[in-house]
Design a protein around this motif. Structure first.
Motif, PDB file in Angstrom:
ATOM      1  N   ALA A 163       1.157 -10.028 -15.344  1.00 16.65           N
ATOM      2  CA  ALA A 163       1.569 -10.568 -14.046  1.00 16.65           C
ATOM      3  C   ALA A 163       0.365 -10.788 -13.141  1.00 16.65           C
ATOM      4  O   ALA A 163      -0.648 -10.097 -13.234  1.00 16.65           O
ATOM      5  CB  ALA A 163       2.555  -9.604 -13.379  1.00 16.65           C
ATOM      6  N   LEU A 164       0.517 -11.758 -12.237  1.00 13.66           N
ATOM      7  CA  LEU A 164      -0.533 -12.033 -11.259  1.00 13.66           C
ATOM      8  C   LEU A 164      -0.507 -10.975 -10.159  1.00 13.66           C
ATOM      9  O   LEU A 164       0.557 -10.574  -9.692  1.00 13.66           O
ATOM     10  CB  LEU A 164      -0.317 -13.413 -10.649  1.00 13.66           C
ATOM     11  CG  LEU A 164      -1.383 -13.911  -9.667  1.00 13.66           C
ATOM     12  CD1 LEU A 164      -2.716 -14.119 -10.378  1.00 13.66           C
ATOM     13  CD2 LEU A 164      -0.927 -15.208  -9.003  1.00 13.66           C
ATOM     14  N   CYS A 165      -1.692 -10.541  -9.741  1.00  9.84           N
ATOM     15  CA  CYS A 165      -1.782  -9.449  -8.761  1.00  9.84           C
ATOM     16  C   CYS A 165      -2.815  -9.778  -7.680  1.00  9.84           C
ATOM     17  O   CYS A 165      -3.928 -10.222  -8.002  1.00  9.84           O
ATOM     18  CB  CYS A 165      -2.165  -8.147  -9.466  1.00  9.84           C
ATOM     19  SG  CYS A 165      -2.307  -6.711  -8.383  1.00  9.84           S
ATOM     20  N   HIS A 166      -2.434  -9.578  -6.428  1.00  9.44           N
ATOM     21  CA  HIS A 166      -3.374  -9.673  -5.299  1.00  9.44           C
ATOM     22  C   HIS A 166      -4.082  -8.321  -5.196  1.00  9.44           C
ATOM     23  O   HIS A 166      -3.450  -7.290  -4.977  1.00  9.44           O
ATOM     24  CB  HIS A 166      -2.616  -9.964  -4.008  1.00  9.44           C
ATOM     25  CG  HIS A 166      -3.485 -10.327  -2.846  1.00  9.44           C
ATOM     26  ND1 HIS A 166      -4.527  -9.529  -2.395  1.00  9.44           N
ATOM     27  CD2 HIS A 166      -3.475 -11.415  -2.023  1.00  9.44           C
ATOM     28  CE1 HIS A 166      -5.103 -10.102  -1.356  1.00  9.44           C
ATOM     29  NE2 HIS A 166      -4.491 -11.238  -1.100  1.00  9.44           N
ATOM     30  N   PRO A 167      -5.422  -8.275  -5.326  1.00  9.58           N
ATOM     31  CA  PRO A 167      -6.119  -6.994  -5.385  1.00  9.58           C
ATOM     32  C   PRO A 167      -6.530  -6.421  -4.038  1.00  9.58           C
ATOM     33  O   PRO A 167      -7.121  -5.355  -3.979  1.00  9.58           O
ATOM     34  CB  PRO A 167      -7.367  -7.342  -6.204  1.00  9.58           C
ATOM     35  CG  PRO A 167      -7.681  -8.742  -5.768  1.00  9.58           C
ATOM     36  CD  PRO A 167      -6.344  -9.409  -5.521  1.00  9.58           C
ATOM     37  N   ASP A 168      -6.219  -7.139  -2.942  1.00 17.90           N
ATOM     38  CA  ASP A 168      -6.801  -6.735  -1.655  1.00 17.90           C
ATOM     39  C   ASP A 168      -5.801  -6.936  -0.516  1.00 17.90           C
ATOM     40  O   ASP A 168      -6.087  -7.629   0.464  1.00 17.90           O
ATOM     41  CB  ASP A 168      -8.074  -7.546  -1.404  1.00 17.90           C
ATOM     42  CG  ASP A 168      -8.985  -6.900  -0.368  1.00 17.90           C
ATOM     43  OD1 ASP A 168      -8.880  -5.670  -0.175  1.00 17.90           O
ATOM     44  OD2 ASP A 168      -9.793  -7.614   0.244  1.00 17.90           O
ATOM     45  N   LEU A 169      -4.631  -6.314  -0.627  1.00 17.93           N
ATOM     46  CA  LEU A 169      -3.590  -6.458   0.403  1.00 17.93           C
ATOM     47  C   LEU A 169      -3.898  -5.541   1.586  1.00 17.93           C
ATOM     48  O   LEU A 169      -3.240  -4.530   1.809  1.00 17.93           O
ATOM     49  CB  LEU A 169      -2.221  -6.139  -0.181  1.00 17.93           C
ATOM     50  CG  LEU A 169      -1.616  -7.213  -1.081  1.00 17.93           C
ATOM     51  CD1 LEU A 169      -0.328  -6.710  -1.722  1.00 17.93           C
ATOM     52  CD2 LEU A 169      -1.360  -8.495  -0.306  1.00 17.93           C
ATOM     53  N   THR A 170      -4.903  -5.928   2.359  1.00 17.00           N
ATOM     54  CA  THR A 170      -5.301  -5.147   3.519  1.00 17.00           C
ATOM     55  C   THR A 170      -4.538  -5.609   4.754  1.00 17.00           C
ATOM     56  O   THR A 170      -3.845  -6.634   4.740  1.00 17.00           O
ATOM     57  CB  THR A 170      -6.808  -5.303   3.781  1.00 17.00           C
ATOM     58  OG1 THR A 170      -7.057  -6.647   4.226  1.00 17.00           O
ATOM     59  CG2 THR A 170      -7.605  -5.046   2.512  1.00 17.00           C
ATOM     60  N   THR A 171      -4.689  -4.872   5.854  1.00 22.85           N
ATOM     61  CA  THR A 171      -4.012  -5.251   7.092  1.00 22.85           C
ATOM     62  C   THR A 171      -4.575  -6.545   7.674  1.00 22.85           C
ATOM     63  O   THR A 171      -3.949  -7.148   8.546  1.00 22.85           O
ATOM     64  CB  THR A 171      -4.126  -4.128   8.138  1.00 22.85           C
ATOM     65  OG1 THR A 171      -5.507  -3.767   8.301  1.00 22.85           O
ATOM     66  CG2 THR A 171      -3.329  -2.908   7.723  1.00 22.85           C
ATOM     67  N   ASN A 172      -5.744  -6.982   7.222  1.00 19.36           N
ATOM     68  CA  ASN A 172      -6.310  -8.251   7.683  1.00 19.36           C
ATOM     69  C   ASN A 172      -5.808  -9.447   6.884  1.00 19.36           C
ATOM     70  O   ASN A 172      -5.981 -10.587   7.310  1.00 19.36           O
ATOM     71  CB  ASN A 172      -7.839  -8.217   7.608  1.00 19.36           C
ATOM     72  CG  ASN A 172      -8.460  -7.547   8.817  1.00 19.36           C
ATOM     73  OD1 ASN A 172      -8.021  -7.759   9.938  1.00 19.36           O
ATOM     74  ND2 ASN A 172      -9.456  -6.716   8.592  1.00 19.36           N
TER      75      ASN A 172
END
Length: 532
Positions: free
Chosen positions: A305-314
């Motif tokens: 699966a595709l994954c976003h590695p940087d789900l920060t508050t920004n």
């Protein structure tokens, strides 16, 4: 733009000179000749590897021009080009095949050979405000009991379910070729960041199975530990965490003591610390093998699966009711083994681990999405096993951060993984003590030590830090180094240090608190004697 105007006089060109006229011409053409402008006095917004400016159309609509920072010290131009091309392709793929809220990509070019004269992505402006802005930069830990974070986590859980439905047969990054989307070289943080793009002999995919993926990342970690700067990464002496100290002053004091301790002997980039990471990397092979067996056959057939590695508050934009409006910055996004996707994100930065009670919203969101779609066509996902991964995600969360050096406390990450696999022992410190005594690691230590800084340079570094008023601090740091038996385990002639237990010395919050209390008592005693 007037050719006599000097570009260096305008904030717009802080990070790179580009053709503003060509930008406006391109944007206007894409919107069927709607007039637009780009304010020369706007200050570009800067991220880790990119900068961005806004284009404003006559009807008020805004687009974003995003471009890489030139000559970044940790990123080659080739890697920058690949990341930009992959991010643009990823956004286009998500827009075409999912309803996940991401920016529209109108145009992109991964190299300078274009009318704008810079690599760029031209895309829509994200609606709403970032979580960072909504929370006003306040300490996140003062807001964790609010309904706001639970609502955001719930929505991220539902988005994770949607990403879990988009599957690929290989692990790697998405690229666009001749109008088609393909999986190519893996641009994960663990393969690219911290100068790892420069490492030779590392397989970079695409990978047909997760074993090859993990082997590659472990190989990159080992080569990094042996040859590249470790910056703040010290395995047995992690950076003090703000969460462990009641006030910022105490935390700053702990950080000062930590820095003093590491300065003595240049510990971070010294051979002993480097070999510790090699030992940890080798141990990961067994830990991962055992962990994978717990969730084998979560999908049938095995896909990724595709994954976003940087789900920060920004990178998360929300409206006033905390509904997620857009998720940006998909650089470093890759396909991954499913447990990586099902690990809740870290807030406010990806390296900051949230307590389990704050991740319940993520689990509930994923579960509700799965139940709602249970009668719809699936991709062979075993929902019960997926939910098991969500509920038991600590190993995957720690593994992804450890492999990528996305942490300030690698020891804590490794300990969590170790104790999840060996809850009844052996003890981590005892294992490292025994491994350090192995011939292979002692020989490796001897080999790497040749590249350590000469003693004269180390002494200069210490002198530069510990000026005359800090003689006590230097003495204290040397004393801690002595009682820690730093590096003695790798040298048979020095095994008779001050400690006779078969364990290694690790720094903990209570050590720094004890030292600070000792310092306070010494100061009070000195003042009392001076007064008398």
């Amino acid at each position: 733009m007037d050719q006599n105007v000097r570009k260096e006089d305008f904030p717009l060109f802080k990070y790179s000179e580009f053709d503003v006229v060509a930008l406006c011409r391109l944007a206007g053409t894409l919107r069927r000749d709607v007039a637009c402008s780009c304010d020369l006095n706007q200050r570009p917004k800067r991220g880790g590897f990119n900068w961005a400016v806004f284009v404003v159309f006559k009807d008020g609509l805004e687009w974003v021009l995003r471009s890489p920072v030139e000559n970044h010290p940790e990123m080659s131009s080739e890697s920058v080009s690949k990341l930009l091309a992959s991010e643009a392709a990823t956004l286009k793929y998500l827009k075409a095949y999912t309803d996940i809220p991401v920016p529209d990509v109108y145009s992109y070019c991964a190299h300078r050979d274009n009318p704008l004269r810079i690599p760029y992505i031209l895309m829509s402006k994200a609606e709403g405000k970032t979580l960072e802005t909504m929370w006003g930069g306040s300490d996140l830990h003062h807001r964790l009991d609010s309904l706001e974070i639970n609502k955001v986590m719930y929505q991220l859980g539902r988005i994770a379910w949607k990403l879990a439905q988009v599957r690929f047969g290989q692990i790697g990054s998405i690229y666009e070729q001749n109008g088609f989307f393909v999986i190519g070289e893996c641009l994960s943080k663990g393969h690219i960041q911290h100068r790892r793009h420069s490492l030779k002999g590392i397989s970079r995919g695409p990978f047909i199975n997760e074993n090859d993926f993990y082997t590659s990342l472990i190989g990159a970690l080992i080569r990094h530990a042996e040859t590249l700067p470790l910056v703040h990464h010290c395995f047995t002496a992690p950076v003090p965490s703000r969460n462990d100290y009641p006030t910022r002053d105490l935390w700053n004091g702990a950080c000062d003591l930590w820095n003093d301790f590491l300065t003595i002997g240049e510990k971070v980039d010294g051979a002993a610390n480097r070999v510790d990471y090699v030992i940890a990397a080798h141990a990961l092979n067994r830990l991962i093998s055992q962990y994978v067996s717990n969730w084998a056959e979560i999908t049938s057939p095995v896909t990724f699966a595709l994954c976003h590695p940087d789900l920060t508050t920004n990178n998360i934009f929300v409206d006033d009711q905390y509904n997620i409006m857009c998720i940006i910055d998909w650089a470093f996004a890759t396909t991954v083994p499913l447990p990586f996707l099902l690990a809740p994100p870290g807030f406010p930065q990806s390296r900051h681990r949230l307590e389990d009670r704050f991740c319940l919203g993520f689990s509930d969101g994923f579960k509700d999405a799965a139940l709602f779609n249970m009668h719809r066509p699936s991709v062979g996902l075993s929902v019960p096993k997926a939910l098991y991964c969500v509920r038991n995600s600590q190993f995957a969360w720690c593994l992804s951060r450890f492999l990528a050096f996305d942490s300030t406390d690698d020891l804590s990450l490794f300990r969590t993984m170790w104790e999840s696999i060996y809850p009844s022992g052996p003890k981590l410190e005892s294992y490292f003590f025994l491994q350090r005594a192995q011939t292979y690691y002692r020989n490796l230590h001897k080999k790497i030590k040749i590249e350590d800084l000469p003693e004269s340079q180390i002494q200069t570094s210490e002198t530069d830090l510990f000026t005359k008023p800090l003689i006590f601090e230097r003495s204290l740091a040397r004393h801690l180094t002595m009682i820690s038996d730093w590096g003695f385990n790798y040298d048979p002639s020095k095994l008779s240090g001050l400690r006779d237990t078969e364990e290694i010395f690790t720094t903990e919050p209570r050590l720094w608190r004890w030292v600070m209390e000792f310092q306070r008592q010494q100061r009070d005693r000195f003042r009392s004697e001076e007064h008398n």
